[in-house]
Write an enzyme that holds these catalytic residues in place. Structure first.
Site, short mmCIF file in Angstrom:
data_model
loop_
_atom_site.label_atom_id
_atom_site.label_comp_id
_atom_site.label_asym_id
_atom_site.label_seq_id
_atom_site.Cartn_x
_atom_site.Cartn_y
_atom_site.Cartn_z
N ASP A 155 0.84 -1.21 0.00
CA ASP A 155 0.00 0.00 0.00
C ASP A 155 0.87 1.25 0.00
O ASP A 155 1.96 1.26 0.57
CB ASP A 155 -0.91 -0.03 1.24
CG ASP A 155 -2.11 0.90 1.09
OD1 ASP A 155 -2.31 1.43 -0.03
OD2 ASP A 155 -2.83 1.10 2.07
N ASN A 179 -10.75 -3.42 -5.96
CA ASN A 179 -10.01 -2.39 -6.70
C ASN A 179 -10.68 -2.00 -8.02
O ASN A 179 -10.35 -0.96 -8.61
CB ASN A 179 -8.56 -2.83 -6.96
CG ASN A 179 -7.67 -2.69 -5.74
OD1 ASN A 179 -6.71 -3.43 -5.56
ND2 ASN A 179 -7.99 -1.73 -4.86
C1 FPP Z 1 -1.76 0.20 -3.46
O1 FPP Z 1 -1.37 1.53 -3.51
C2 FPP Z 1 -1.33 -0.51 -4.65
C3 FPP Z 1 -2.14 -1.13 -5.54
C4 FPP Z 1 -3.60 -1.21 -5.48
C5 FPP Z 1 -1.60 -1.78 -6.71
C6 FPP Z 1 -0.44 -2.66 -6.42
C7 FPP Z 1 0.30 -2.81 -7.64
C8 FPP Z 1 1.62 -2.74 -7.77
C9 FPP Z 1 2.57 -2.53 -6.69
C10 FPP Z 1 2.11 -2.85 -9.10
C11 FPP Z 1 2.83 -4.05 -9.49
C12 FPP Z 1 2.47 -5.37 -9.06
C13 FPP Z 1 2.83 -6.46 -9.74
C14 FPP Z 1 2.63 -7.77 -9.12
C15 FPP Z 1 3.45 -6.41 -11.08
P1 FPP Z 1 -2.51 2.65 -3.54
O2 FPP Z 1 -2.72 3.02 -4.96
O3 FPP Z 1 -3.71 2.16 -2.83
O4 FPP Z 1 -1.79 3.79 -2.75
P2 FPP Z 1 -2.48 4.94 -1.86
O5 FPP Z 1 -3.18 4.23 -0.72
O6 FPP Z 1 -1.32 5.73 -1.39
O7 FPP Z 1 -3.42 5.69 -2.76
#
Ligand code: FPP
Length: 257
Positions: free
Chosen positions: A21, A69
């Site tokens: 996250d 998501n």
């Molecule tokens: C959470 O950060 C992240 C995600 C929902 C996506 C996770 C994806 C990756 C790390 C990309 C790559 C993964 C693979 C396996 C290739 P957020 O967007 O919720 O962050 P925030 O809470 O700060 O808005």
């Protein structure tokens, strides 16, 4: 579930599960659009997979995209899908080189055909690799997993293969996505929030939980070591008393001396 493992004190986790996250906040802190955070997030994935291999962690499960998501703005969902596809295609040779076995859990039929094909190709190509099992939870939800297991059991009862009385926790577990892997020993969530967010609800029952303020794109080997050091301090009791666990540990120490 292979049987719940009970590693000796100071052991490394065999199976590590991570909620990655903080990508969006990482980008915002730098006055960049959110996609930059996700791209850095991919770099962190690469870094952490290698760090886990170096430390002998056998299984790493990453929550890449939850069933919830899809509620994000369409442009961000599309971007994440593109990023998954590009990363999979780009990383396949590195996965092979590092002997990483990759596997996906979640409802993959919701993904575009091209992504489903790339997932299948990556799983097939790396199936015999032995350095680490990398499980990517994509369109995954802990509740979804429990419901699909319940459906399988209901079908088997309907077909007369099983009686309701034969449904035990072990039988249930065998129908879950991670049925052939030990449960996670350590769970890490980056990005300050302290919740499970519909990740591995069943499998985290006895997992040690570790929360860090570090945003996922910043997470590195030193952060992993801090989490593992905290894990090594925990006494895993699995319902027993502390005294019982210490007795078992003493016997095990005696055996290995
Ligand atoms: C959470 O950060 C992240 C995600 C929902 C996506 C996770 C994806 C990756 C790390 C990309 C790559 C993964 C693979 C396996 C290739 P957020 O967007 O919720 O962050 P925030 O809470 O700060 O808005």
């Amino acid at each position: 579930m292979a049987a719940t493992s009970n590693p000796p004190a100071a052991a490394m986790p065999r199976h590590l599960a991570i909620i990655m996250d903080g990508n969006g906040r990482w980008a915002r802190q730098r006055f960049l659009p959110r996609p930059f955070g996700h791209r850095e997030g991919v770099k962190a994935v690469r870094r952490v997979v290698n760090a886990c291999v170096d430390r002998g962690i056998e299984i790493l499960t990453l929550f890449a995209f939850s069933s919830e998501n899809w509620r994000r703005p369409a442009w961000e969902v599309n971007l994440l899908m593109k990023l998954f596809l590009i990363s999979l295609r780009r990383e396949i040779s590195a996965l092979q080189q590092n002997k990483v076995r990759i596997r996906f859990i979640g409802e993959r039929s919701a993904f575009a055909d091209s992504l489903q094909a790339a997932i299948h190709a990556a799983e097939t190509a790396t199936a015999n690799n032995t350095a680490i099992t990398l499980v990517i939870a994509a369109n995954y939800g802990g509740r979804w997993d429990i419901v699909q297991a319940a459906r399988q059991l209901a079908r088997e009862v309907q077909q007369g293969l099983l009686t309701p009385e034969q449904i035990t926790a072990e039988q249930f577990d065998r129908r879950l996505s991670l049925h052939d892997l030990p449960e996670p020993d350590l769970f890490i969530r980056t990005g300050s929030e302290q919740r499970i967010s519909n990740f591995l609800l069943w499998q985290l029952a006895y997992t040690e939980l570790y929360f860090t303020d570090r945003l996922w794109p910043d997470f590195d080997a030193a952060d992993l070591d801090r989490a593992c050091a905290a894990f090594a301090q925990r006494q895993r009791r699995f319902g027993q008393t502390g005294e019982q666990v210490e007795q078992v540990e003493q016997v095990e120490r005696g055996r290995s001396a």
